[in-house]
Design a protein around this motif. Structure first.
Motif, mmCIF file in Angstrom:
data_model
loop_
_atom_site.group_PDB
_atom_site.id
_atom_site.type_symbol
_atom_site.label_atom_id
_atom_site.label_comp_id
_atom_site.label_asym_id
_atom_site.label_seq_id
_atom_site.Cartn_x
_atom_site.Cartn_y
_atom_site.Cartn_z
ATOM 1 N N LEU A 27 27.504 -1.930 -25.862
ATOM 2 C CA LEU A 27 26.703 -3.012 -25.514
ATOM 3 C C LEU A 27 25.937 -2.524 -24.394
ATOM 4 C CD1 LEU A 27 29.232 -5.810 -25.431
ATOM 5 C CD2 LEU A 27 27.269 -5.220 -27.171
ATOM 6 N N PRO A 28 25.258 -2.246 -24.676
ATOM 7 C CA PRO A 28 23.675 -1.997 -23.021
ATOM 8 C C PRO A 28 24.250 -2.464 -22.189
ATOM 9 C CG PRO A 28 21.989 -2.675 -25.328
ATOM 10 C CD PRO A 28 24.184 -2.941 -25.661
ATOM 11 N N CYS A 29 24.681 -3.793 -21.683
ATOM 12 C CA CYS A 29 24.468 -4.461 -20.311
ATOM 13 C C CYS A 29 26.053 -3.877 -20.000
ATOM 14 C CB CYS A 29 24.630 -5.765 -20.611
ATOM 15 S SG CYS A 29 26.101 -6.328 -21.843
ATOM 16 N N ARG A 30 27.128 -3.167 -20.574
ATOM 17 C CA ARG A 30 28.422 -3.266 -20.147
ATOM 18 C C ARG A 30 27.812 -1.277 -19.425
ATOM 19 N NH1 ARG A 30 33.487 -5.401 -22.589
ATOM 20 N NH2 ARG A 30 34.986 -4.413 -21.079
ATOM 21 N N VAL A 31 27.552 -0.914 -19.813
ATOM 22 C CA VAL A 31 26.834 0.915 -20.035
ATOM 23 C C VAL A 31 26.246 0.576 -18.299
ATOM 24 C CG1 VAL A 31 25.634 2.731 -20.734
ATOM 25 C CG2 VAL A 31 27.483 1.338 -22.354
ATOM 26 N N ASP A 32 24.667 0.180 -19.026
ATOM 27 C CA ASP A 32 23.781 -0.376 -17.364
ATOM 28 C C ASP A 32 24.430 -2.029 -17.141
ATOM 29 O OD1 ASP A 32 22.347 0.043 -15.678
ATOM 30 O OD2 ASP A 32 19.939 1.010 -17.410
ATOM 31 N N ASP A 40 12.371 -11.150 -14.050
ATOM 32 C CA ASP A 40 11.390 -11.049 -14.476
ATOM 33 C C ASP A 40 10.053 -10.921 -15.477
ATOM 34 O OD1 ASP A 40 13.414 -13.697 -14.465
ATOM 35 O OD2 ASP A 40 11.992 -15.256 -15.143
ATOM 36 N N GLU A 41 9.542 -9.772 -14.441
ATOM 37 C CA GLU A 41 8.446 -9.821 -15.198
ATOM 38 C C GLU A 41 8.556 -7.820 -15.281
ATOM 39 O OE1 GLU A 41 8.025 -10.910 -12.036
ATOM 40 O OE2 GLU A 41 7.847 -9.521 -10.110
ATOM 41 N N HIS A 42 9.919 -7.378 -15.010
ATOM 42 C CA HIS A 42 10.865 -5.749 -15.029
ATOM 43 C C HIS A 42 11.904 -6.618 -16.639
ATOM 44 C CE1 HIS A 42 8.485 -4.523 -12.334
ATOM 45 N NE2 HIS A 42 9.062 -5.625 -11.483
ATOM 46 N N ALA A 43 11.440 -7.588 -16.831
ATOM 47 C CA ALA A 43 12.976 -7.842 -18.181
ATOM 48 C C ALA A 43 13.162 -7.508 -19.878
ATOM 49 C CB ALA A 43 13.404 -9.281 -18.107
ATOM 50 N N GLY A 44 11.781 -6.399 -20.185
ATOM 51 C CA GLY A 44 11.051 -6.259 -21.183
ATOM 52 C C GLY A 44 12.402 -5.359 -21.555
ATOM 53 N N PRO A 45 12.615 -4.290 -21.032
ATOM 54 C CA PRO A 45 13.606 -3.399 -21.476
ATOM 55 C C PRO A 45 15.148 -3.885 -22.187
ATOM 56 C CG PRO A 45 12.462 -1.842 -20.019
ATOM 57 C CD PRO A 45 12.300 -3.615 -19.628
ATOM 58 N N ALA A 46 15.506 -5.259 -20.999
ATOM 59 C CA ALA A 46 16.791 -5.694 -21.265
ATOM 60 C C ALA A 46 16.490 -6.730 -22.359
ATOM 61 C CB ALA A 46 17.092 -6.471 -20.197
ATOM 62 N N PRO A 52 19.382 -6.529 -31.090
ATOM 63 C CA PRO A 52 19.981 -6.392 -32.039
ATOM 64 C C PRO A 52 21.597 -6.358 -31.861
ATOM 65 C CG PRO A 52 20.022 -4.852 -30.899
ATOM 66 C CD PRO A 52 19.061 -5.516 -29.995
ATOM 67 N N CYS A 53 21.848 -7.187 -30.739
ATOM 68 C CA CYS A 53 23.693 -7.490 -30.020
ATOM 69 C C CYS A 53 24.307 -7.994 -31.331
ATOM 70 C CB CYS A 53 23.730 -7.958 -28.773
ATOM 71 S SG CYS A 53 25.274 -7.701 -27.860
ATOM 72 N N ALA A 54 25.112 -8.302 -31.367
ATOM 73 C CA ALA A 54 25.953 -9.053 -32.104
ATOM 74 C C ALA A 54 26.897 -10.271 -31.009
ATOM 75 C CB ALA A 54 27.118 -8.238 -32.750
ATOM 76 N N TYR A 55 26.493 -9.808 -30.086
ATOM 77 C CA TYR A 55 26.891 -10.828 -28.946
ATOM 78 C C TYR A 55 25.771 -11.815 -28.841
ATOM 79 C CZ TYR A 55 30.664 -8.751 -29.054
ATOM 80 O OH TYR A 55 32.287 -8.257 -29.950
#
Ligand code: SF4
Length: 94
Positions: A27-32, A40-46, A52-55
């Motif tokens: 999961l990306p939020c676990r890795v980085d 908020d204006e920089h939230a696009g990548p997150a 596609p996250c199952a959670y």
């Protein structure tokens, strides 16, 4: 780094077990997690990483229920979650 006020990290806070992360795609939020605690204006990548996250759905519900959380959770920024809370709040009694 994580949410500076709560110490929360989305996947960890949700109790997503490490084995689930290691057996499949991490999961990306676990890795980085730093990528998820931005303005908020920089939230696009997150937001894109959450898509596609199952959670995603339980993650968003968890964060909507806790107004103290910063960052992107379930693909939603803090201000988007605030707007959803307002939109679903019961109307004030007259
Ligand atoms: S929806 Fe996003 S923030 Fe939530 S667990 Fe998945 S990658 Fe992490």
């Amino acid at each position: 780094m994580s949410d500076w006020r709560t110490g929360a990290r989305p996947a960890v806070q949700l109790g997503v077990p490490a084995f689930a992360v290691e057996e499949r795609r991490p999961l990306p939020c676990r890795v980085d997690p730093e990528a998820f605690f931005v303005k908020d204006e920089h939230a696009g990548p997150a937001k894109w990483l959450c898509a596609p996250c199952a959670y995603r759905e339980p993650c968003a519900e968890y964060a909507i229920a806790d107004p103290t959380l910063d960052g992107v959770w379930g693909g939603l920024t803090r201000s988007e979650r605030r707007a959803l809370r307002r939109a679903t709040a019961a109307p004030a009694a007259a």
